[in-house]
Design a protein around this motif. Sequence first.
Motif, PDB file in Angstrom:
ATOM      1  N   LEU A 190      41.995  43.201  34.924  1.00 47.62           N
ATOM      2  CA  LEU A 190      41.509  43.145  36.305  1.00 47.62           C
ATOM      3  C   LEU A 190      41.019  44.506  36.792  1.00 47.62           C
ATOM      4  O   LEU A 190      41.030  44.792  37.987  1.00 47.62           O
ATOM      5  N   VAL A 193      38.609  44.836  39.815  1.00 49.86           N
ATOM      6  CA  VAL A 193      38.938  44.365  41.162  1.00 49.86           C
ATOM      7  C   VAL A 193      38.923  45.481  42.204  1.00 49.86           C
ATOM      8  O   VAL A 193      38.367  45.284  43.302  1.00 49.86           O
ATOM      9  N   MET A 197      36.804  45.339  45.620  1.00 45.05           N
ATOM     10  CA  MET A 197      37.383  45.457  46.954  1.00 45.05           C
ATOM     11  C   MET A 197      36.674  46.537  47.778  1.00 45.05           C
ATOM     12  O   MET A 197      36.389  46.349  48.967  1.00 45.05           O
ATOM     13  N   VAL A 207      42.717  36.590  48.892  1.00 49.12           N
ATOM     14  CA  VAL A 207      43.259  36.591  47.534  1.00 49.12           C
ATOM     15  C   VAL A 207      42.702  35.393  46.758  1.00 49.12           C
ATOM     16  O   VAL A 207      42.402  35.493  45.565  1.00 49.12           O
ATOM     17  N   MET A 210      39.255  36.253  45.331  1.00 54.80           N
ATOM     18  CA  MET A 210      39.327  37.148  44.166  1.00 54.80           C
ATOM     19  C   MET A 210      39.878  36.409  42.955  1.00 54.80           C
ATOM     20  O   MET A 210      39.406  36.601  41.823  1.00 54.80           O
ATOM     21  N   SER A 222      47.744  37.004  41.319  1.00 55.00           N
ATOM     22  CA  SER A 222      48.629  37.928  42.022  1.00 55.00           C
ATOM     23  C   SER A 222      49.651  38.548  41.080  1.00 55.00           C
ATOM     24  O   SER A 222      49.951  39.749  41.170  1.00 55.00           O
ATOM     25  N   PHE A 225      47.792  41.066  38.849  1.00 54.98           N
ATOM     26  CA  PHE A 225      47.331  42.203  39.652  1.00 54.98           C
ATOM     27  C   PHE A 225      48.491  43.156  39.934  1.00 54.98           C
ATOM     28  O   PHE A 225      48.373  44.371  39.778  1.00 54.98           O
ATOM     29  N   ARG A 226      49.618  42.608  40.355  1.00 57.25           N
ATOM     30  CA  ARG A 226      50.789  43.447  40.637  1.00 57.25           C
ATOM     31  C   ARG A 226      51.255  44.167  39.373  1.00 57.25           C
ATOM     32  O   ARG A 226      51.653  45.341  39.436  1.00 57.25           O
ATOM     33  N   PRO A 233      47.706  42.081  45.575  1.00 56.63           N
ATOM     34  CA  PRO A 233      46.300  42.273  45.952  1.00 56.63           C
ATOM     35  C   PRO A 233      46.100  42.483  47.446  1.00 56.63           C
ATOM     36  O   PRO A 233      45.269  43.300  47.853  1.00 56.63           O
ATOM     37  N   HIS A 234      46.852  41.765  48.295  1.00 54.39           N
ATOM     38  CA  HIS A 234      46.696  41.945  49.737  1.00 54.39           C
ATOM     39  C   HIS A 234      47.135  43.345  50.154  1.00 54.39           C
ATOM     40  O   HIS A 234      46.448  44.021  50.943  1.00 54.39           O
ATOM     41  N   LEU A 237      44.550  45.939  48.959  1.00 48.83           N
ATOM     42  CA  LEU A 237      43.353  45.924  49.799  1.00 48.83           C
ATOM     43  C   LEU A 237      43.618  46.604  51.139  1.00 48.83           C
ATOM     44  O   LEU A 237      42.779  47.376  51.634  1.00 48.83           O
TER      45      LEU A 237
END
Length: 290
Positions: A190, A193, A197, A207, A210, A222, A225-226, A233-234, A237
């Motif tokens: 990812l 990303v 963003m 989310v 994406m 999610s 991404f974490r 992701p939130h 961003l």
Amino acid sequence: MSAESILTQELQPHIRYADFLHYHPWKTPPRIITDYMLLYVQEGSFRLSIEGETYQLMAGQFCFVQPGIVHQMESISSSITFMALHMELFPSSVENRLEMIVPVDHGYNPDLITVQPNLRVFTDIDIPFVLKLSRPDWMLDAMQQAITHWNRKNALDHLQAQVYVTEIVLELIKEYTTRPMSELNRSTALHWVPAYMQYRLSETLSVEEMAQKALMSRSYFSMHFRKQFGLGPHQFLLKLRLDNATDLLRSTVLSLQDIADSCGFSSVHHFSKMYKLRFGYPPSQIRRQS
């Protein structure tokens, strides 16, 4: 390089040598190559000895030899014609690049020779020495095009040749990955990303949107991404938006309303609230300090 997925790597295909070759009785000494070699036999036949096995390749067959593996080749027919592509798959510096072919002699030490990674270090790809392809005619045409353009020796043709070799590498990975195609289409890499963003800071970006772009479910996206960035992701961003807002507060005379709009906040109140929650003071304090 540790054992991991080929899909998480930075691949940068690069041609080092490409040509149509013709030999009369031909035999190589035991040797290794420092890059990847793709051969197609046009006429004749030859014997490939590698890792204690011997393979006989006839006209119409492809073979693929990887870096660092001792091998030897010898023609069986009185003459042989083939297409040859030497290429790198991973980024490398020109300063550390060795000759493509290194003969094996009594002083040979593979640990002292800088080579491209052997694909066996990855858990999800297994390319044999003798290729059995789903689309051999496509591969033949792509090789011919790559070689033809590469030998024209000008920048535009070299760029076109690199396009063809990139397509060849993509075809090999798709053909010989051990993962189902559904997983290939859902790579967990990812790295794109954050830049995505950044370009969308002033817009509403969910989310779900994406995750859809990454061909993943919201929860799967999610989770990965974490794992890669240490934040959901939130939250990531929001951090980008607040950091960008801080830069604008310090370097421009834009109003708080304009900054809130350009950084994707629904209102000045929401912007100020999020800013104070993260930094402990309102954005107006940064403006006063500046």
